[in-house]
Design an enzyme around this catalytic site. Structure first.
Site, short mmCIF file in Angstrom:
data_model
loop_
_atom_site.label_atom_id
_atom_site.label_comp_id
_atom_site.label_asym_id
_atom_site.label_seq_id
_atom_site.Cartn_x
_atom_site.Cartn_y
_atom_site.Cartn_z
N GLY A 1 56.09 -17.01 165.85
CA GLY A 1 57.25 -16.31 165.30
C GLY A 1 58.49 -17.09 165.66
O GLY A 1 58.70 -17.43 166.83
N ASP B 1 60.98 -18.05 158.20
CA ASP B 1 60.97 -19.13 159.18
C ASP B 1 62.10 -20.11 158.97
O ASP B 1 62.55 -20.74 159.92
CB ASP B 1 59.62 -19.86 159.13
CG ASP B 1 58.56 -19.11 159.93
OD1 ASP B 1 58.35 -19.47 161.09
OD2 ASP B 1 57.99 -18.14 159.40
N LYS C 1 68.19 -19.07 161.39
CA LYS C 1 67.03 -19.71 160.78
C LYS C 1 67.45 -20.58 159.59
O LYS C 1 66.61 -21.24 158.97
CB LYS C 1 65.99 -18.67 160.36
CG LYS C 1 65.32 -18.01 161.56
CD LYS C 1 64.30 -17.00 161.14
CE LYS C 1 63.80 -16.22 162.35
NZ LYS C 1 62.90 -15.13 161.98
N SER D 1 56.20 -10.36 161.73
CA SER D 1 57.59 -10.72 162.01
C SER D 1 58.12 -9.71 163.01
O SER D 1 58.13 -8.50 162.75
CB SER D 1 58.42 -10.67 160.71
OG SER D 1 59.80 -10.56 161.02
N CYS E 1 52.01 -10.95 157.11
CA CYS E 1 52.03 -11.70 158.36
C CYS E 1 52.59 -10.82 159.49
O CYS E 1 52.47 -9.60 159.46
CB CYS E 1 52.82 -13.00 158.21
SG CYS E 1 52.49 -14.20 159.53
#
Length: 275
Positions: free
Chosen positions: A18, A167, A203, A100, A98
């Site tokens: 992460g 990401d 990010k 997060s 996924c």
């Protein structure tokens, strides 16, 4: 093994995963290291495809205040939780993919606010990070259903909102997230399900202003199939790009913004990042 070496090893082996968790671990390792310059160089190489890691190391190099940065990340996380939870209403089905930590923190905040909703999550092969999400939410007594990745259409047909992490974000507003994310965003758009990306603005990858192409990480084939028969090639890309046209909004500490507006705000707020 010193703290920097251990952190690098844990990042590479995905024991720490992460983008924000990696960044936080790097800040703590840098803070404890005697040789700060060596630590920053070593940590940056642990996951070169993670801009948040590079950005926090640039901050530390420029300002040198690890405690202040950690406090900022904590404060920003609360702001993102507050903003994001407003997008979750009673009786909603929230779809995510996924794992997060930003997404799960928003969902936990919505639960604390007394909202009743459920979550659909895809398993996310080959490391099954969707199971991490499912376990975390179940522990908080949030109703959650796990779907195999190829059943995503069934999950999204019933969903009210798609909420995923991120990401990296490029200068063109392209979101980079776990493999499958663009496909699933296309399915969501087909069924008029709004797609929100929950992320910290650090990010954003400033290198993309200068033509740098974000590298899409490709991992070892054995993660997918340990001993494939001769002649079978394995594709194991970890992330993929999401067209900004598929994104309803980016939820960050800067508010909820369209990708193109988000880029402009980042340039204003984090001038040191784009210098």
């Amino acid at each position: 093994m010193d703290v920097v070496e251990k952190t690098v090893r844990d990042i590479k082996s995905m024991k720490i995963q992460g983008a924000e968790n990696i960044a936080r671990a790097a800040i703590i390792a840098w803070q404890k290291a005697k040789d700060k310059k060596f630590a920053a160089e070593k940590l940056a190489k642990a996951r070169p495809t993670e801009p948040m890691l590079r950005n926090v190391l640039k901050y530390l190099e420029k300002f040198g205040n690890a405690e202040e940065l950690l406090k900022k990340l904590d404060k920003d996380r609360k702001k993102i939780e507050e903003i994001g939870s407003k997008k979750i209403q009673n009786n909603f089905i929230v779809y995510t993919h996924c794992h997060s930590s930003t997404v799960t923190s928003i969902l936990k905040r919505a639960k604390r606010e007394g909202k009743k909703f459920e979550v659909y999550v895809t398993e996310t092969r080959p490391f099954f990070q969707g199971r991490i999400t499912a376990k975390e939410l179940a522990k908080e007594k949030i109703p959650v259903t796990l779907f195999v990745d190829s059943a995503v259409r069934l999950a999204l047909k019933k969903a009210n909102v798609m909420l995923i992490g991120c990401d990296a974000i490029t200068a063109e507003g392209i979101i980079i997230n776990k493999i499958g994310s663009e496909l699933f965003a296309e399915v969501a758009n087909k069924y008029d399900v709004p797609v929100y990306v929950a992320t910290h603005s650090l990010k954003f990858d400033p290198l993309t202003f200068f033509g740098f192409e974000v590298e899409i990480e490709k991992r070892a084939s054995k993660e997918v199939w340990k001993n494939p028969p001769k002649g079978v090639k394995i594709s194991n890309y970890v992330f993929e790009k999401i067209n900004p046209k598929l994104i309803t909004g980016i939820i960050s500490e800067l508010g909820i913004l369209k990708p193109e507006t988000f880029i402009q705000e980042v340039k204003k707020v984090y001038k040191w990042l784009v210098e």
